[in-house]
Design a protein around this motif. Structure first.
Motif, short mmCIF file in Angstrom:
data_model
loop_
_atom_site.label_atom_id
_atom_site.label_comp_id
_atom_site.label_asym_id
_atom_site.label_seq_id
_atom_site.Cartn_x
_atom_site.Cartn_y
_atom_site.Cartn_z
N GLY A 73 0.78 -1.21 0.00
CA GLY A 73 0.00 0.00 0.00
C GLY A 73 0.82 1.27 0.00
O GLY A 73 0.29 2.35 0.17
N GLU A 74 2.13 1.17 -0.18
CA GLU A 74 2.96 2.37 -0.23
C GLU A 74 3.90 2.27 -1.43
O GLU A 74 4.23 1.19 -1.89
N THR A 75 4.29 3.41 -1.95
CA THR A 75 5.17 3.44 -3.10
C THR A 75 6.60 3.17 -2.67
O THR A 75 7.12 3.84 -1.80
N SER A 76 7.22 2.19 -3.30
CA SER A 76 8.60 1.87 -2.95
C SER A 76 9.57 2.26 -4.05
O SER A 76 10.75 1.96 -3.96
N TYR A 77 9.06 2.88 -5.12
CA TYR A 77 9.93 3.35 -6.18
C TYR A 77 9.33 4.59 -6.82
O TYR A 77 8.15 4.91 -6.61
N ASP A 78 10.17 5.30 -7.59
CA ASP A 78 9.76 6.57 -8.18
C ASP A 78 9.22 6.44 -9.60
O ASP A 78 8.28 7.11 -9.99
N LEU A 79 9.87 5.59 -10.39
CA LEU A 79 9.53 5.44 -11.81
C LEU A 79 9.33 3.97 -12.14
O LEU A 79 10.10 3.11 -11.70
N PRO A 134 4.35 5.62 -10.24
CA PRO A 134 3.58 5.82 -9.01
C PRO A 134 3.62 7.26 -8.49
O PRO A 134 2.80 7.63 -7.65
N ARG A 135 4.52 8.10 -9.01
CA ARG A 135 4.60 9.49 -8.54
C ARG A 135 4.07 10.47 -9.57
O ARG A 135 4.38 11.66 -9.54
N SER A 136 3.23 9.99 -10.47
CA SER A 136 2.71 10.83 -11.54
C SER A 136 1.92 12.03 -11.03
O SER A 136 1.87 13.06 -11.70
N GLU A 137 1.32 11.93 -9.88
CA GLU A 137 0.53 13.03 -9.31
C GLU A 137 1.33 13.90 -8.35
O GLU A 137 0.82 14.88 -7.82
N ASP A 138 2.58 13.54 -8.11
CA ASP A 138 3.44 14.27 -7.18
C ASP A 138 4.10 15.44 -7.90
O ASP A 138 5.09 15.27 -8.61
N MET A 139 3.56 16.63 -7.72
CA MET A 139 4.07 17.81 -8.43
C MET A 139 5.48 18.19 -7.98
O MET A 139 6.19 18.89 -8.69
N ALA A 140 5.92 17.72 -6.82
CA ALA A 140 7.26 18.02 -6.33
C ALA A 140 8.32 17.09 -6.94
O ALA A 140 9.51 17.36 -6.85
N PHE A 141 7.87 16.01 -7.58
CA PHE A 141 8.81 15.05 -8.19
C PHE A 141 9.30 15.63 -9.51
O PHE A 141 8.55 15.75 -10.47
N ASP A 142 10.56 15.99 -9.55
CA ASP A 142 11.14 16.68 -10.71
C ASP A 142 12.56 16.17 -10.96
O ASP A 142 13.53 16.87 -10.75
N PRO A 143 12.68 14.90 -11.40
CA PRO A 143 14.02 14.33 -11.57
C PRO A 143 14.81 15.04 -12.67
O PRO A 143 14.27 15.39 -13.71
N LEU A 201 22.55 -0.49 -19.64
CA LEU A 201 21.67 -0.43 -18.47
C LEU A 201 20.82 0.83 -18.44
O LEU A 201 20.29 1.21 -17.40
N VAL A 202 20.65 1.49 -19.59
CA VAL A 202 19.80 2.68 -19.67
C VAL A 202 18.40 2.24 -20.10
O VAL A 202 18.24 1.41 -21.01
N VAL A 203 17.41 2.80 -19.44
CA VAL A 203 16.02 2.49 -19.76
C VAL A 203 15.20 3.78 -19.75
O VAL A 203 15.43 4.68 -18.94
N GLU A 204 14.27 3.87 -20.67
CA GLU A 204 13.37 5.03 -20.75
C GLU A 204 12.16 4.79 -19.84
O GLU A 204 11.57 3.71 -19.84
N CYS A 205 11.83 5.80 -19.05
CA CYS A 205 10.68 5.75 -18.16
C CYS A 205 9.80 6.96 -18.45
O CYS A 205 10.27 7.97 -18.96
N TRP A 206 8.54 6.86 -18.11
CA TRP A 206 7.60 7.98 -18.25
C TRP A 206 7.09 8.32 -16.86
O TRP A 206 6.54 7.46 -16.16
#
Length: 83
Positions: free
Chosen positions: A5-11, A32-41, A22-27
């Motif tokens: 019930g908790e997010t254990s990863y960012d992307l 799981p942090r798509s609604e987190d406006m403070a998440f700005d990698p 070892l490079v991978v594209e993420c969106w």
């Protein structure tokens, strides 16, 4: 998401799309942090990537274009583990 019930990863990432470098594209919008406006990698930042099946991995952001983030997965092996 995780069964705890908790997010254990960012992307979220698809392990089948990890390149030899070892490079991978993420969106961000698919993670799981798509609604987190403070998440700005940004390039150079460390994040956690996961696929909902295996334990999350550390990864370094190497490139970003808007919603798309390229990360390089950091694999810990016996040779790279800190004693």
């Amino acid at each position: 998401m995780t069964s705890m019930g908790e997010t254990s990863y960012d992307l979220w990432f698809d392990p089948n799309n990890v390149g030899g470098d070892l490079v991978v594209e993420c969106w961000i919008s698919h993670g799981p942090r798509s609604e987190d406006m403070a998440f700005d990698p940004a390039p150079g930042d460390w994040v956690r990537v996961g696929d909902d099946e295996e334990p999350p991995l550390d990864a370094r952001v190497v490139r970003r274009e808007g919603d798309r983030v390229w990360t390089q997965v950091h694999l810990v092996t016996g040779a790279t583990a800190v004693a």
